[in-house]
Design an enzyme around this catalytic site. Sequence first.
Site, PDB file in Angstrom:
ATOM      1  N   ASN A 136     -19.107 -19.530 -45.386  1.00 25.98           N
ATOM      2  CA  ASN A 136     -18.028 -18.697 -44.851  1.00 25.98           C
ATOM      3  C   ASN A 136     -17.717 -19.070 -43.405  1.00 25.98           C
ATOM      4  O   ASN A 136     -16.701 -19.695 -43.123  1.00 25.98           O
ATOM      5  CB  ASN A 136     -18.408 -17.215 -44.943  1.00 25.98           C
ATOM      6  CG  ASN A 136     -17.214 -16.291 -44.733  1.00 25.98           C
ATOM      7  OD1 ASN A 136     -16.362 -16.533 -43.895  1.00 25.98           O
ATOM      8  ND2 ASN A 136     -17.147 -15.220 -45.501  1.00 25.98           N
ATOM      9  N   ASP A 137     -18.600 -18.727 -42.493  1.00 28.47           N
ATOM     10  CA  ASP A 137     -18.320 -18.926 -41.076  1.00 28.47           C
ATOM     11  C   ASP A 137     -18.202 -20.394 -40.688  1.00 28.47           C
ATOM     12  O   ASP A 137     -17.416 -20.741 -39.800  1.00 28.47           O
ATOM     13  CB  ASP A 137     -19.404 -18.250 -40.229  1.00 28.47           C
ATOM     14  CG  ASP A 137     -19.509 -16.762 -40.545  1.00 28.47           C
ATOM     15  OD1 ASP A 137     -18.448 -16.124 -40.688  1.00 28.47           O
ATOM     16  OD2 ASP A 137     -20.630 -16.254 -40.684  1.00 28.47           O
ATOM     17  N   VAL A 138     -18.963 -21.274 -41.342  1.00 22.39           N
ATOM     18  CA  VAL A 138     -18.959 -22.696 -40.954  1.00 22.39           C
ATOM     19  C   VAL A 138     -17.706 -23.415 -41.435  1.00 22.39           C
ATOM     20  O   VAL A 138     -17.504 -24.585 -41.105  1.00 22.39           O
ATOM     21  CB  VAL A 138     -20.220 -23.422 -41.479  1.00 22.39           C
ATOM     22  CG1 VAL A 138     -21.475 -22.820 -40.860  1.00 22.39           C
ATOM     23  CG2 VAL A 138     -20.285 -23.394 -42.995  1.00 22.39           C
TER      24      VAL A 138
END
Length: 459
Positions: free
Chosen positions: A385-387
């Site tokens: 998600n964040d990466v």
Amino acid sequence: MTLSTYFMEATYLVASILFVFALKGMSHPETARRGMFLAEGGMLAAILGTLIGAHIVTWVWIIAGLSIGSIIGAWMAIWVPMTAMPQRTALSHAFGALAAALVGVGEFLVHAGEMHPVTRTALGFEVMLGALTTTGSLIAAGKLQGVIHGKPVQFKGQNVVNALIFLVMTTCFFIFIAHPEKTAVFYIMLGLAFVFGVMLVIPIGSADMPVVMSLLNSYAGLAAAATGFVLGNNVLIIAGTLDGFSGFILSVLMCKAMNRSITNVLFGGFGAVIAEATTDAGGVMREISLDDAAMQLAFASRVIFVPGYGLATAQAQHAVRELAELLEERGVTVKYAIHPVAGRMPGHMNVLLAEANVPYSSLYEMEQINPEFPTTDVAVVIGANDVVNPDARDNPKSLIAGMPILEVDRAKSVIVLKRGQGRGFSGLENPLFFKSCTSMLYGDAKSSLTHLAQAVQHV
């Protein structure tokens, strides 16, 4: 010097050399396995040298410790699942740090009054670092296991409280160096170190766990090095220093990979202000059917898999390898994009894919793979998600602004495997999921990949 002492020093030299080469080997995935074997050989040499060269009063406790430790170690290595590897590693840090702290307490009870002030200083560092690493590692393991809430736990004036604890602890440390006979001061320092370890890790969110893990590894190594100074053990000094400084360097590199400072990780409480920091991303997430996803993959020329923590929780590493092999049999070029902070510990994705026998040559670091996304037909995001959040690149107001990401949104088509429409551990919405090039394949990642493989076979 007796013959046994010469043997002990010789084995310590061999162990130290093996540790250096082990660290060198673990700097690259292709040589990491050999590096681990070298490290194990070095540890075995150090233990044998100590047992043969040291004056053993009684073997009962030695044998008991070796037996209990071997049983616990074997259980953790064999039966703890790969999905629990981060928390297992955190527990290892806790065990090592607790051992250092207990050795320090034992040396204080027996020899503190006789020690040179320099040695007593090392003893104080050993106890403080060992104690705070023990409780900090246990909190980290609890957050990773879900026993403790993964979000930052903060309260008003928290940094002030932490500063006061640290100030009193260091004051006790200096008093102990000057007046070792004041045992109460020593135990106050020890107790505050245990408390400080909790206070240090509690305000850190799960999104920062890779950095926390490497920092705790650094603290445990420095505690071991201080133990070496107290005991006059050269191999402990060398191994602990290697571990401590390599862990610190890794922490700095991982902070760089997130475009954040270590002080921001330790005191920023990343993820605590989600409501103020969420992006304006909106729209509808477009769902794709299993057959359509299989069709895209089967007729693609280039596919890049992007593993994230969802791959670990679903234990889908074998399923993704099987799908990749099927695609390669059809002439598709398959690669894996590895973000340095994907997962919950350093190298988490590398470990999972290595367990599934994914070739090291197929793993590409972020700097290598990002230029290839524009020419990639399909990027498959598995639980990341964040990466892969383009807000880090495009939204200067985002909490993760400036964080280097895997630029999957530049691929011709993106398929995201997720359980649902939830956010990542940072709590930030991901505009990637709303882009026209992105399709969502909902469900358990392992099941989805397995069914994708079956569907590709029938295309």
